[in-house]
Each structure stands twice: as structure tokens, then as C-alpha cells.
Design a protein around this motif. Sequence first.
Motif, PDB file in Angstrom:
ATOM      1  N   GLN A  17       0.837  -1.192   0.000  1.00 40.21           N
ATOM      2  CA  GLN A  17       0.000   0.000   0.000  1.00 40.21           C
ATOM      3  C   GLN A  17       0.873   1.243   0.000  1.00 40.21           C
ATOM      4  O   GLN A  17       1.983   1.248   0.521  1.00 40.21           O
ATOM      5  N   ASN A  18       0.345   2.317  -0.602  1.00 37.49           N
ATOM      6  CA  ASN A  18       0.992   3.607  -0.483  1.00 37.49           C
ATOM      7  C   ASN A  18       0.812   4.095   0.947  1.00 37.49           C
ATOM      8  O   ASN A  18      -0.267   3.975   1.510  1.00 37.49           O
ATOM      9  N   ARG A  19       1.868   4.640   1.527  1.00 37.29           N
ATOM     10  CA  ARG A  19       1.779   5.173   2.889  1.00 37.29           C
ATOM     11  C   ARG A  19       1.238   6.588   2.800  1.00 37.29           C
ATOM     12  O   ARG A  19       1.898   7.479   2.279  1.00 37.29           O
ATOM     13  N   VAL A  20       0.036   6.778   3.301  1.00 28.72           N
ATOM     14  CA  VAL A  20      -0.659   8.047   3.174  1.00 28.72           C
ATOM     15  C   VAL A  20      -1.311   8.402   4.504  1.00 28.72           C
ATOM     16  O   VAL A  20      -1.842   7.529   5.184  1.00 28.72           O
ATOM     17  N   HIS A  21      -1.274   9.691   4.850  1.00 27.18           N
ATOM     18  CA  HIS A  21      -1.990  10.184   6.018  1.00 27.18           C
ATOM     19  C   HIS A  21      -2.810  11.386   5.558  1.00 27.18           C
ATOM     20  O   HIS A  21      -2.289  12.255   4.853  1.00 27.18           O
ATOM     21  N   PRO A  22      -4.091  11.448   5.930  1.00 28.40           N
ATOM     22  CA  PRO A  22      -4.959  12.509   5.399  1.00 28.40           C
ATOM     23  C   PRO A  22      -4.471  13.924   5.705  1.00 28.40           C
ATOM     24  O   PRO A  22      -4.722  14.842   4.936  1.00 28.40           O
ATOM     25  N   LYS A  23      -3.739  14.116   6.803  1.00 32.05           N
ATOM     26  CA  LYS A  23      -3.260  15.461   7.138  1.00 32.05           C
ATOM     27  C   LYS A  23      -2.149  15.926   6.206  1.00 32.05           C
ATOM     28  O   LYS A  23      -1.857  17.105   6.132  1.00 32.05           O
ATOM     29  N   LYS A  24      -1.516  15.003   5.493  1.00 34.00           N
ATOM     30  CA  LYS A  24      -0.407  15.360   4.616  1.00 34.00           C
ATOM     31  C   LYS A  24      -0.769  15.260   3.135  1.00 34.00           C
ATOM     32  O   LYS A  24       0.108  15.294   2.279  1.00 34.00           O
ATOM     33  N   LEU A  25      -2.045  15.140   2.829  1.00 33.71           N
ATOM     34  CA  LEU A  25      -2.463  14.953   1.440  1.00 33.71           C
ATOM     35  C   LEU A  25      -2.489  16.231   0.614  1.00 33.71           C
ATOM     36  O   LEU A  25      -2.216  16.193  -0.580  1.00 33.71           O
ATOM     37  N   LEU A  26      -2.830  17.352   1.224  1.00 35.91           N
ATOM     38  CA  LEU A  26      -3.010  18.588   0.472  1.00 35.91           C
ATOM     39  C   LEU A  26      -1.766  18.916  -0.346  1.00 35.91           C
ATOM     40  O   LEU A  26      -0.648  18.930   0.172  1.00 35.91           O
ATOM     41  N   LEU A  27      -1.963  19.142  -1.629  1.00 34.96           N
ATOM     42  CA  LEU A  27      -0.946  19.470  -2.622  1.00 34.96           C
ATOM     43  C   LEU A  27      -0.001  18.312  -2.958  1.00 34.96           C
ATOM     44  O   LEU A  27       0.983  18.503  -3.668  1.00 34.96           O
ATOM     45  N   SER A  28      -0.298  17.103  -2.487  1.00 37.24           N
ATOM     46  CA  SER A  28       0.524  15.954  -2.851  1.00 37.24           C
ATOM     47  C   SER A  28       0.229  15.543  -4.295  1.00 37.24           C
ATOM     48  O   SER A  28      -0.850  15.786  -4.818  1.00 37.24           O
ATOM     49  N   LYS A  29       1.224  14.928  -4.942  1.00 29.27           N
ATOM     50  CA  LYS A  29       1.121  14.554  -6.359  1.00 29.27           C
ATOM     51  C   LYS A  29       0.936  13.050  -6.481  1.00 29.27           C
ATOM     52  O   LYS A  29       1.536  12.282  -5.747  1.00 29.27           O
ATOM     53  N   TRP A  30       0.118  12.649  -7.482  1.00 30.33           N
ATOM     54  CA  TRP A  30      -0.219  11.242  -7.695  1.00 30.33           C
ATOM     55  C   TRP A  30      -0.233  10.909  -9.173  1.00 30.33           C
ATOM     56  O   TRP A  30      -0.566  11.746 -10.002  1.00 30.33           O
ATOM     57  N   THR A  31       0.103   9.665  -9.484  1.00 35.92           N
ATOM     58  CA  THR A  31       0.078   9.164 -10.855  1.00 35.92           C
ATOM     59  C   THR A  31      -0.929   8.027 -10.944  1.00 35.92           C
ATOM     60  O   THR A  31      -0.863   7.085 -10.150  1.00 35.92           O
ATOM     61  N   ALA A  32      -1.843   8.128 -11.898  1.00 34.95           N
ATOM     62  CA  ALA A  32      -2.817   7.062 -12.122  1.00 34.95           C
ATOM     63  C   ALA A  32      -2.124   5.893 -12.808  1.00 34.95           C
ATOM     64  O   ALA A  32      -1.400   6.082 -13.784  1.00 34.95           O
ATOM     65  N   VAL A  33      -2.324   4.688 -12.299  1.00 36.31           N
ATOM     66  CA  VAL A  33      -1.720   3.491 -12.896  1.00 36.31           C
ATOM     67  C   VAL A  33      -2.359   3.208 -14.255  1.00 36.31           C
ATOM     68  O   VAL A  33      -1.677   2.849 -15.204  1.00 36.31           O
ATOM     69  N   LYS A  34      -3.679   3.393 -14.338  1.00 32.83           N
ATOM     70  CA  LYS A  34      -4.408   3.192 -15.597  1.00 32.83           C
ATOM     71  C   LYS A  34      -5.083   4.511 -15.979  1.00 32.83           C
ATOM     72  O   LYS A  34      -6.245   4.746 -15.627  1.00 32.83           O
ATOM     73  N   PRO A  35      -4.381   5.376 -16.698  1.00 23.49           N
ATOM     74  CA  PRO A  35      -4.935   6.687 -17.042  1.00 23.49           C
ATOM     75  C   PRO A  35      -6.206   6.602 -17.881  1.00 23.49           C
ATOM     76  O   PRO A  35      -6.350   5.702 -18.706  1.00 23.49           O
ATOM     77  N   THR A  36      -7.107   7.533 -17.636  1.00 20.20           N
ATOM     78  CA  THR A  36      -8.309   7.676 -18.453  1.00 20.20           C
ATOM     79  C   THR A  36      -8.345   9.103 -18.987  1.00 20.20           C
ATOM     80  O   THR A  36      -7.841  10.025 -18.341  1.00 20.20           O
TER      81      THR A  36
END
Length: 89
Positions: A17-36
Motif C-alpha cells: 500500500q501507499n503510505r498516506v496520512h490525510p493530514k499530509k495529502l493537500l498538494l501531494s502529487k499522484w500518478t494514475a496506474v491506468k490513465p483515463t
Amino acid sequence: MNIKSENDVQRDAALKQNRVHPKKLLLSKWTAVKPTHKEKHFWVNKVIEPELIGQPVIEIELEAAMTGRIIRLAWRTLKDTSQWRQGWV
């Protein structure tokens, strides 16, 4: 015969799993594995706070870097490595 303990199974699942905490999400960058719609790179432009104070964050808004399209989803979805990768890969 190699038998994994329950702790080993839980640890292996956590590592996938990606290590994520909701308090640190704002302005974080993500890549879609299956782009649409040719949208691969996103950033969190809003963390949606619950109406009741003290309740946990449930949803976020992602903005596509290329088109600016906004999608709203449960923040825990970002933990799924089959759908999302942290950063712009």
C-alpha cells in the motif's frame, strides 16, 4: 514448507500500500496506474473536511495536471497501488 504467520501476511499487505496520512495529502502529487481521458498526473487540491468537528477526513479532490478536471474520491483509494502511485512517475 514455508508457512507465513498472520503478522507476516499483514506486514506484506501493508508494504503493498501507499503510505498516506490525510493530514499530509493537500498538494501531494499522484500518478494514475491506468490513465483515463489521457489524464495521468494529479495533485490533491482539496481535502474535504467533515461537517462535524473531530470526525475523520473521508474525501479529497484531485485535479488533473493536464486538463484541470476535478475528481472527488475517498482518500483511502490512494493507498491502493493497483490504482495510484505517489508522486509523478
